[in-house]
Design a protein around this motif. Structure first.
Motif, PDB file in Angstrom:
ATOM      1  N   LYS A 289      12.165   5.911  -0.833  1.00  0.00           N
ATOM      2  CA  LYS A 289      11.576   5.165   0.280  1.00  0.00           C
ATOM      3  C   LYS A 289      10.055   5.117   0.156  1.00  0.00           C
ATOM      4  O   LYS A 289       9.428   4.126   0.554  1.00  0.00           O
ATOM      5  CB  LYS A 289      11.973   5.807   1.609  1.00  0.00           C
ATOM      6  N   GLU A 290       9.482   6.179  -0.401  1.00  0.00           N
ATOM      7  CA  GLU A 290       8.030   6.224  -0.555  1.00  0.00           C
ATOM      8  C   GLU A 290       7.555   5.133  -1.524  1.00  0.00           C
ATOM      9  O   GLU A 290       6.546   4.463  -1.268  1.00  0.00           O
ATOM     10  CB  GLU A 290       7.592   7.607  -1.059  1.00  0.00           C
ATOM     11  N   ARG A 293       7.807   1.834   0.234  1.00  0.00           N
ATOM     12  CA  ARG A 293       6.743   1.644   1.217  1.00  0.00           C
ATOM     13  C   ARG A 293       5.418   1.280   0.541  1.00  0.00           C
ATOM     14  O   ARG A 293       4.699   0.387   1.000  1.00  0.00           O
ATOM     15  CB  ARG A 293       6.561   2.920   2.040  1.00  0.00           C
ATOM     16  N   ARG A 294       5.111   1.985  -0.533  1.00  0.00           N
ATOM     17  CA  ARG A 294       3.816   1.784  -1.185  1.00  0.00           C
ATOM     18  C   ARG A 294       3.788   0.565  -2.105  1.00  0.00           C
ATOM     19  O   ARG A 294       2.803  -0.175  -2.144  1.00  0.00           O
ATOM     20  CB  ARG A 294       3.444   3.018  -2.018  1.00  0.00           C
ATOM     21  N   SER A 527      -3.154   2.301  -0.006  1.00  0.00           N
ATOM     22  CA  SER A 527      -3.317   1.291   1.037  1.00  0.00           C
ATOM     23  C   SER A 527      -4.529   0.415   0.786  1.00  0.00           C
ATOM     24  O   SER A 527      -4.667  -0.647   1.363  1.00  0.00           O
ATOM     25  CB  SER A 527      -3.468   1.962   2.407  1.00  0.00           C
TER      26      SER A 527
END
Length: 535
Positions: A289-290, A293-294, A527
């Motif tokens: 999931k990481e 997400r990234r 980000s």
């Protein structure tokens, strides 16, 4: 550890001045791409010759040409192998290291290039089957070269000129395409002089001397030479510091290797390396999931744009001889013998490469670190769309003899903006934005998506272009309804590629660790990479 802390050896690479080792790495990695392009595209130079040699009997659907299913297999099988090689060797490059896998792919290319030229069989089907077998494995080796060359160059480069260095490696593809045309010109001229034969006339056999069977084999085997010449130097390159430090977790070895390469004294930072190694947020996997997400949108952007680009790019490259024949730029087969036909096709490919393909690549090298990846890719897709529609909608106008030069100019501009555009940037960006332990894998996935597009283009365009209206134009040429509709579809595909570019991040001027989040310690890692294409 500070939020933006970076290992000293990696920072030294990022700020290093351009040195001899940068250019050495470009040449060593670039010769692989020179070979890749030569091997992939030289087949288009000889497919018509193969038809004349092996499918000349009157019982054939169209004597003197490869049947559509055989032509699709011969043109597309290497692309299928390339797709598999990109996935497998991309993953292996992250597991075993870039250097170890690099040599394997090169050996495969050398062996299979020679074997392709030695294809044997007691029947046309046997020869084509053997040729397809060896070209499949040649494609596997070529596929491995994509993620490894891109990753090695990105991990060696400084952040100021990293885009230009990676693009320069890829730009060698243009020279490979041009070399294929030049080799075809040279050997077809020699054969035509030594073994003159009559024109096609009524019987395709009468225009094909027995020695023509050697011509296509020589053209294919020449591809082994540049790959073999660079094997020694590839094995002399040290493993990249980013793999050694961030994946193998051997900061001491990475520091020693780069001290020799950079010719400076660097100190190993064991304490910093230990903190990086123990950071749980820097050890996520591809299917976590990481990662989603990234980098989920980033991977979607790199795969979709490469897929769409290669549908158009490979359709144009592999079947430009058919397009040039349709507009009459390459004369009909009935006007020349088999060897001279190879000469004409080689001349057309060389001119297109020299005037548009090669300059497009080097425009990217010159401007990618000034304009940025996003702007160049968006611009390239836009102009590819414009020029493809410009030749597709008034296609009946372009096929008239008086308008052929205009057609060739506009058609060449689509190649120019493919290479001063997404054909280069789709190769560069995946080598920059993903973490070191997944960089080669993600580049391989992105490249494999591109080759899936190439397969769609190779097989789809071949069959779509078969459809032709039975009526004739005023000039006496068939309007080629299939070719026209195919070109229109390629224009639509280019437009969709322009839209998907907005998912691709801008990586200009940032370190690899800043882009991937490997030098930070908080949840906002990566980000700073904008998915809008702006800094």
């Amino acid at each position: 550890m500070a939020d933006n802390q970076q290992l000293g050896v990696l920072k030294a690479l990022d700020v290093a001045k351009t040195q001899l080792y940068h250019f050495t790495a470009i040449v060593i990695a670039g010769m692989g791409f020179f070979t890749d392009a030569y091997d992939l595209f030289c087949i288009s130079l000889v497919t018509k010759l193969l038809g004349r040699i092996y499918y000349h009997k009157n019982g054939a659907a169209k004597p003197g040409t490869l049947p559509p299913e055989v032509a699709a297999a011969v043109n597309g099988v290497a692309l299928c192998g390339t797709l598999m090689g990109q996935l497998f060797f991309g993953w292996l490059g992250d597991k075993l290291g870039r250097k170890k896998v690099y040599g394997i792919t090169l050996i495969m290319m050398v062996v299979c290039s020679v074997a392709s030229g030695l294809s044997f069989g007691n029947s046309p089907k046997g020869v084509m089957t053997t040729l397809c077998f060896f070209r499949f494995w040649l494609g596997v080796g070529i596929g491995g070269d994509y993620p490894l060359s891109a990753t090695i160059m990105s991990e060696y480069a400084n952040k100021k000129t990293r885009g230009a260095f990676i693009a320069a490696v890829f730009a060698m593809q243009g020279f490979g395409i041009m070399a294929g045309g030049i080799v075809a010109l040279i050997f077809s001229s020699i054969f035509d002089h030594q073994f003159p034969s009559p024109i096609y006339s009524v019987d395709p056999v009468g225009s094909t001397v027995p020695q023509a069977d050697y011509l296509w084999r020589i053209i294919l085997m020449v591809g082994a030479l540049p790959a073999g010449m660079t094997y020694y130097w590839r094995m002399k390159m040290p493993e990249t510091a980013r793999y050694t430090a961030l994946v193998a977790k051997n900061i001491k070895q990475a520091t020693q290797d780069m001290s020799k390469v950079l010719q400076v004294d660097l100190e190993a930072e064991e304490e910093v390396a230990e903190r990086v190694a123990q950071n749980p947020r820097l050890n996520y996997g591809l299917f976590s999931k990481e990662f989603l997400r990234r980098h989920g949108l980033h991977l979607l952007g790199t795969t979709s744009t490469w897929f769409l680009l290669d549908i158009a790019f490979y359709s144009q490259n592999l079947f430009q001889k058919d397009i040039f024949s349709a507009i009459g730029w390459i004369p009909g087969a009935a006007t020349m013998n088999a060897i001279h036909e190879v000469y004409k096709i080689g001349r057309a490919q060389t001119l297109i490469a020299l005037c548009s393909t090669v300059p497009g690549y080097w425009f990217t090298v010159a401007f990618i670190d000034i304009m940025g990846r996003f702007a160049i890719q968006l611009m390239g897709f836009f102009f590819m769309t414009v020029f493809m529609f410009a030749i597709a909608f008034p296609y009946d106008h372009w096929i008239k003899p008086d308008n052929r030069i205009g057609f060739v100019i506009i058609y060449s501009l689509t190649f120019f903006f493919a290479n001063f555009g997404p054909n280069a940037t789709t190769f560069v960006v995946p080598a920059e934005i993903f973490p070191a332990r997944l960089r080669s894998t993600c580049h391989g996935i992105s490249a494999a998506a591109g080759k899936a597009g190439a397969i769609v283009g190779a097989f789809g365009f071949l069959y779509a272009a078969q459809s032709k209206d039975k009526t004739k134009t005023d000039a006496g040429y068939p309007p080629g309804i299939g070719v026209k509709n195919s070109l229109m579809m390629l224009g639509v595909i280019n437009f969709v590629g322009m839209l998907m570019t907005f998912l691709v991040p801008e990586s200009k001027g940032k370190s690899l660790e800043e882009l991937s989040g490997e030098n930070v310690n908080d949840e906002t890692a990566s980000s700073g990479v904008s998915t809008s294409g702006r800094n």
